[in-house]
Write an enzyme that holds these catalytic residues in place. Sequence first.
Site, PDB file in Angstrom:
ATOM      1  N   GLY A 130      -2.030   4.677  13.619  1.00 38.61           N
ATOM      2  CA  GLY A 130      -2.146   3.842  12.426  1.00 38.61           C
ATOM      3  C   GLY A 130      -1.805   2.394  12.707  1.00 38.61           C
ATOM      4  O   GLY A 130      -2.507   1.475  12.267  1.00 38.61           O
ATOM      5  N   GLY A 131      -0.718   2.165  13.445  1.00 39.96           N
ATOM      6  CA  GLY A 131      -0.317   0.800  13.756  1.00 39.96           C
ATOM      7  C   GLY A 131      -1.343   0.075  14.603  1.00 39.96           C
ATOM      8  O   GLY A 131      -1.656  -1.101  14.360  1.00 39.96           O
ATOM      9  N   SER A 175       2.639   5.916  12.463  1.00 37.11           N
ATOM     10  CA  SER A 175       2.175   6.438  13.743  1.00 37.11           C
ATOM     11  C   SER A 175       1.621   5.335  14.634  1.00 37.11           C
ATOM     12  O   SER A 175       1.241   4.258  14.164  1.00 37.11           O
ATOM     13  CB  SER A 175       1.076   7.487  13.507  1.00 37.11           C
ATOM     14  OG  SER A 175      -0.098   6.865  13.004  1.00 37.11           O
ATOM     15  N   ARG A 176       1.541   5.649  15.925  1.00 43.50           N
ATOM     16  CA  ARG A 176       0.946   4.697  16.847  1.00 43.50           C
ATOM     17  C   ARG A 176      -0.527   4.468  16.503  1.00 43.50           C
ATOM     18  O   ARG A 176      -1.009   3.330  16.524  1.00 43.50           O
ATOM     19  CB  ARG A 176       1.075   5.174  18.292  1.00 43.50           C
ATOM     20  CG  ARG A 176       0.553   4.140  19.288  1.00 43.50           C
ATOM     21  CD  ARG A 176       0.494   4.643  20.715  1.00 43.50           C
ATOM     22  NE  ARG A 176       1.747   5.146  21.217  1.00 43.50           N
ATOM     23  CZ  ARG A 176       2.019   5.289  22.511  1.00 43.50           C
ATOM     24  NH1 ARG A 176       1.120   4.945  23.423  1.00 43.50           N
ATOM     25  NH2 ARG A 176       3.172   5.786  22.898  1.00 43.50           N
ATOM     26  N   LYS A 230       0.882  -1.177   0.000  1.00 41.47           N
ATOM     27  CA  LYS A 230       0.000   0.000   0.000  1.00 41.47           C
ATOM     28  C   LYS A 230       0.915   1.222   0.000  1.00 41.47           C
ATOM     29  O   LYS A 230       1.579   1.526   0.985  1.00 41.47           O
ATOM     30  CB  LYS A 230      -0.881  -0.028   1.252  1.00 41.47           C
ATOM     31  CG  LYS A 230      -1.610   1.278   1.571  1.00 41.47           C
ATOM     32  CD  LYS A 230      -2.793   1.540   0.691  1.00 41.47           C
ATOM     33  CE  LYS A 230      -3.784   2.493   1.360  1.00 41.47           C
ATOM     34  NZ  LYS A 230      -3.202   3.750   1.859  1.00 41.47           N
ATOM     35  N   GLU A 254       6.046  -0.827  13.430  1.00 38.13           N
ATOM     36  CA  GLU A 254       6.956   0.073  14.138  1.00 38.13           C
ATOM     37  C   GLU A 254       6.210   1.386  14.313  1.00 38.13           C
ATOM     38  O   GLU A 254       5.764   1.992  13.335  1.00 38.13           O
ATOM     39  CB  GLU A 254       8.234   0.282  13.331  1.00 38.13           C
ATOM     40  CG  GLU A 254       9.219   1.186  14.026  1.00 38.13           C
ATOM     41  CD  GLU A 254      10.271   1.718  13.072  1.00 38.13           C
ATOM     42  OE1 GLU A 254      10.516   2.930  13.088  1.00 38.13           O
ATOM     43  OE2 GLU A 254      10.827   0.924  12.304  1.00 38.13           O
ATOM     44  N   GLU A 261       6.006  11.129  22.482  1.00 37.78           N
ATOM     45  CA  GLU A 261       6.793  11.451  21.298  1.00 37.78           C
ATOM     46  C   GLU A 261       6.292  12.730  20.633  1.00 37.78           C
ATOM     47  O   GLU A 261       5.087  12.953  20.499  1.00 37.78           O
ATOM     48  CB  GLU A 261       6.714  10.304  20.287  1.00 37.78           C
ATOM     49  CG  GLU A 261       7.510  10.571  19.015  1.00 37.78           C
ATOM     50  CD  GLU A 261       7.333   9.481  17.972  1.00 37.78           C
ATOM     51  OE1 GLU A 261       8.291   9.219  17.231  1.00 37.78           O
ATOM     52  OE2 GLU A 261       6.222   8.906  17.889  1.00 37.78           O
ATOM     53  N   CYS A 281      12.730   7.691  13.167  1.00 38.24           N
ATOM     54  CA  CYS A 281      12.130   6.946  14.274  1.00 38.24           C
ATOM     55  C   CYS A 281      13.081   6.784  15.453  1.00 38.24           C
ATOM     56  O   CYS A 281      12.644   6.477  16.567  1.00 38.24           O
ATOM     57  CB  CYS A 281      11.659   5.579  13.799  1.00 38.24           C
ATOM     58  SG  CYS A 281      12.825   4.737  12.720  1.00 38.24           S
TER      59      CYS A 281
END
Length: 516
Positions: free
Chosen positions: A227-228, A224-225, A166, A247, A369, A282
Site C-alpha cells: 500500500g505504501g 502494508s509495504r 481516508k 510507515e 515480515e 508495527c
Amino acid sequence: MTLVQPYNPATGEKLDSVLATTPAQLQGLLEAAEAARPVYAALPAARRADFLDAAAEQIRAHTEELVHWAGLETGLPEARLRGEAARTANQLALFAALVREGSWVDARIDTPQPQRQPLPKPDVRSLRVPLGVVAVFGASNFPLAFSVAGGDTASALAAGCPVIVKAHPAHPHTSGIAARALQGAAQASGMPAGTVQIVFEPGVELGQHLVRSPVVKAVGFTGSRAGGLALLKLAQGRPVPIPVFAEMSSVNPLVIASSALARPNLAAGLAASISSSGGQLCTQPGLLFVPTGDAGDALLRDLAARLQDTQPCALLTRGIRDAYGQGIARLAEGAEALTPALPGDLPAASQLFQVPLEGFRQNPALAHEVFGPSSLAVRYDDPAQLPEVLAALEGQLTASLHADPAELPHLADVLAVMRERAGRVILNGFPTGVEVGHAMVHGGPFPATSDGQSTSVGTRAIERFSRPFAYQDFPDSALPPELQNANPLGLWRVVDGQRTQQAITQQAISPSEESA
C-alpha cells in the site's frame, strides 16, 4: 450507491454499513480544504493550539462511543482501546502545547551588515511554514492513534495544514465518530470550514484521486509495504511530485547476549511483546537472535510454552488473517516449529520457530515480515557473527539488544549496525510500546518507512508537514511575529548563530527599511 461494509473480526458478523463518499463529494472536500488552507495557515499559533486542545477534549468526551465501536470493528480488547483513546487525546494536547510554545518553527535570523566588504551582508530570516493540504490514510491496526485523529492528523494540523482523512474501510464507524469529534472542536474554535474532513470508501479509487489531486501537498500513511509503495508511486508520478510519509514493514530484530539468558522476566517480556494485540503492532519483534546452547534452549522452551498458553486472537481483517497464514507457512518450510500449529480458519495462534544462523543466511525469505503473533529465533554461536547478518537486513523501525551494560564495548560492532539499520535502538527492553514525546523517533530506513529522515510519533513529526522559508531584506513590520526584532512571542531563536530569547535591539537598517 456504494457502501462500506465492516465486519466484527471476532465473530464474522456484518455490522451496519456506512455510505461511501462519491467522487463529486470528494471534489467538494478538496475545494473546501483548499479554501481553508490560506486562512488556517495564517491563524495565530495560539488559535491553532486552542483548536488542538479542544480536539483532545472532544476525543476524551467521546471515549465510550469510540471504544465501543472500535471493539466491534477490530476485535481488540477494551483495555488496549481505552489506552489508545487516551494516547490519541494526549498527543493532540501535546501538539497543542508545542504550537503554543512556538519554537518548533526554528526561527533563524542573520542580521545585516551593510558595510561588509567586498559585498554587503543581507538581512535573512527563516522559519518553517505549512506545506498545504495533507491526505492521511487511516491504519488498520490502530483505529484511533494512527487513524482519523491520530498522529499524522495531529502533526499536520499543528503545522497549519488542513487534513483530509481516508478512513480505513475496516472501521468506518470508529472513524466517523473521531471525525465528528475533530469537526466539532474545529467549529467551536472558529476554524475555517474544510480544516478537517473524512472520506469513506471500500476500495482504493478515491484514495488514489486524493494523492493525485494538485490540492494535496503531502501524504501520511501507516500500513502494508504494498500500500505504501503504491501511494509513493502515485505521488512521484504527479506533474509536481509530493512527499509520502509511509510507515510500512519491519521485523524489529532483537539480539540476546549470553549474559541476558538467565534473566527471570525475559521470556515473559518476549511473549507479551510478540503476542500483544495479536502481534499486530508495527514494532512487534519478529526476529530473535538467541545464543546456541542449553541456556538458549531453555529460554526458547519457556517462551514457546508462554506463547502456547496465550489466547488465540482474531486478526483485524480477512486480508491480514490470510497473509498471516501464508507467512506462517513460509516460516514452517524453512525453520523448526517450537509451538504446535492450529488450523488456519481458527483465530490466530502465537507461533515460535527457530533456525540455525547458517540456515537463516541461506533463506532470505525468512527475514520477511509476518504481521501477526509469531517470531523466528535465529541461533548463533558467537556475537562476532551478528554484524554481518544484521547488516544484510532491510531497514527497521527498531532494533533491540539484551545484554549486561558492561558488555556494550564488546558489542560495539553490533550496535553500530543496529544504528544504521533502525530508527530506534532499545537496550534491555522490548520494542512494543512507543512513547509519545519530544525525543521519540518512530521511523527508520526504507522499507520501514518511505522517508527515514522523519518520525511519525512525537513532536518531531510536525517537521514532515512544514518546510523552511526565508525572508530577505523585509522591513520588520512586514515580517511574521516569529521573526520580528522584538520577539513578541518570546520564542527561542537562532540570532547570528546564537540561540536566544532576547529581542534584537541594535540592528543595522536594511535597504528595505531605509527606502521605506
